[in-house]
Design a protein around this motif. Structure first.
Motif, short mmCIF file in Angstrom:
data_model
loop_
_atom_site.label_atom_id
_atom_site.label_comp_id
_atom_site.label_asym_id
_atom_site.label_seq_id
_atom_site.Cartn_x
_atom_site.Cartn_y
_atom_site.Cartn_z
N ALA A 76 0.84 -1.19 0.00
CA ALA A 76 0.00 0.00 0.00
C ALA A 76 0.88 1.24 0.00
O ALA A 76 1.99 1.24 0.55
CB ALA A 76 -0.91 0.00 1.23
N TYR A 112 -1.08 -3.91 3.97
CA TYR A 112 -2.34 -3.95 3.23
C TYR A 112 -3.41 -4.57 4.12
O TYR A 112 -3.31 -5.74 4.49
CB TYR A 112 -2.16 -4.77 1.95
CG TYR A 112 -3.39 -4.82 1.07
CD1 TYR A 112 -3.62 -3.84 0.12
CD2 TYR A 112 -4.31 -5.86 1.19
CE1 TYR A 112 -4.75 -3.88 -0.70
CE2 TYR A 112 -5.43 -5.92 0.37
CZ TYR A 112 -5.65 -4.93 -0.55
OH TYR A 112 -6.77 -4.97 -1.35
N CYS A 141 -0.85 -6.67 7.99
CA CYS A 141 -2.06 -6.74 7.16
C CYS A 141 -3.34 -6.87 8.00
O CYS A 141 -4.39 -7.24 7.47
CB CYS A 141 -1.96 -7.92 6.20
SG CYS A 141 -0.69 -7.74 4.94
#
Length: 430
Positions: A76, A112, A141
């Protein structure tokens, strides 16, 4: 007059390696990756997302070099710009499935936030055995215990997976239980990384059971709360196995020494005659049977065939450990057992160091083990050197007696810190 057409003229304009086609496919790597990039671009446009810059640039570089992309890193963005499409994982997974891209080896997902549906999509990809993923990493994550349970179920179907990393996902002891349950009976995974995952003392027992019954031999557990009790539960069976192996090595050495002493005694009495000596003292017919030097040379020449490299043997299943990183795990005198806990814990680790020939690394940094425990560690390293076992790498806290710390560094030098991938990571919250 017409110009001369030489051999060099025919090769003009051809790319280096352009004619090499992939095994099993009637096309080059350049064509395959071009099609993959085009499909990824379409899927991102369909889902109103943007392509991951690292993956896009990696594909373009592979197209230029006529090579395959085997390592996919989705991350990201560090800074979210308003009115900018997000980077999504689903378009990439859909691209890999649609193009049946069976050349993927490593899948890394950094920073992410994963939903359960996305985790299930990754698990379904891994369950298809024609995607030979070797390394799966999901760092920071927001994985929870249900996510880990779904992912770990896919490990049994995968025959290629060797490395699993879930660093910076605080799923705690429940998530560790689900992971160990999924890894039960696994004979392929050899490395597990669970740094800064909120693991407690209970996880030490769970991981100890998992290490003893699977092929896992490398554990990275920095930044948790295993404490002395959890670490002892983790390595108890490995230490017991190492002691048994050390006893067997001593018995073999003793028997060998006794056999050599017996042979030496027979030599002194003149009654010892080795097999080769008996053959050389035979009749002339025996000497006629022995091949001549020229015949030996011919045999050697005939035998000069390149031996095919045999595949490496499968990893051993059992209570063996090679790398253990337990930095910043509360191994100090403030937990259960007060001041004596670090010494007892180091005695068990010392047993592993002295007796295990496959133990290669241990990281104890940021644990206030104390001078007595540090001395136990030093004596174990000295005994390991005396036993002529392979040298190992050790890192411990600098808050020890200066002489002890310097001696430990000298005997166990060479351990480097595990590199933090992606953007800078936050420190463990106290």
């Amino acid at each position: 007059m017409p110009g001369k057409t030489g051999k060099k003229g025919n090769k003009k304009g051809k790319k280096k390696g352009a004619s090499k086609k992939l095994p099993g496919r009637n096309e080059t790597a350049e064509v395959v990756v071009k099609r993959l990039l085009k499909c990824y671009e379409k899927n991102c446009a369909f889902t109103e997302s943007q392509m991951c810059p690292g993956i896009r640039d990696g594909m373009k570089k592979c197209i230029e070099n006529n090579s395959l992309l085997v390592k996919f890193i989705l991350q990201a963005p560090d800074v979210v710009v308003p009115d900018t499409p997000p980077i999504l994982l689903d378009p990439l997974l859909a691209t890999l499935r649609y193009e049946r891209y069976t050349f993927i080896r490593d899948l890394h997902i950094w920073d992410y936030p994963m939903s359960y549906n996305t985790v299930a999509s990754v698990a379904l990809l891994m369950e298809k055995r024609f995607y030979p993923i070797r390394e799966l990493e999901m760092m920071d994550c927001l994985l929870t215990a249900p996510h880990i349970e779904r992912l770990s179920r896919s490990f049994r179907a995968s025959q290629s997976l060797t490395t699993v990393s879930f660093d910076y996902n605080e799923f705690g002891d429940e998530g560790c239980y689900k992971l160990c349950l999924g890894l039960s009976g696994n004979v392929n995974v050899v490395s597990v990384s669970l740094c800064y995952c909120g693991l407690g003392v209970i996880s030490g027992k769970l991981l100890g059971e998992m290490v003893s019954t699977t092929a896992v031999r490398d554990l990275y557990l920095d930044g948790n709360d295993l404490e002395c009790e959890g670490v002892m539960e983790l390595i108890q069976r490995c230490a017991d196995m190492a002691e048994n192996e050390a006893f067997e090595r001593e018995e073999m050495a003793r028997r060998k020494a006794e056999q050599e002493a017996e042979e030496e005694a027979l030599r002194k009495t003149g009654r010892y005659s080795p097999l080769r000596g008996d053959l050389s003292m035979g009749s002339g017919t025996d000497s006629a049977r022995s091949p001549s030097p020229s015949a030996k040379k011919k045999k050697k020449k005939k035998g000069k065939k390149k031996k095919k490299k045999e595949p490496p043997p499968p990893p051993r299943v059992g209570p063996w450990i090679s790398k253990l990183h337990i930095a910043n795990n509360g191994i100090d005198g403030y937990g259960k057992g007060a001041n004596f806990a670090p010494v007892i814990c180091m005695k068990l680790i010392s047993s592993l160091i002295m007796n295990s020939d496959c133990f290669a690394e241990i990281d104890l940094e940021d644990n206030l083990i104390g001078d007595l425990a540090g001395r136990e560690l030093l004596e174990a390293l000295e005994k390991r050197a005396e036993a002529k076992l392979p040298s190992m790498k050790v890192r411990t806290t600098h808050r020890l007696n200066t002489e002890t710390f310097s001696a430990i560094v000298k005997l166990g030098a060479g351990l480097k810190k595990k590199k933090k991938k992606g953007k800078g990571k936050k420190k463990k919250k106290k």
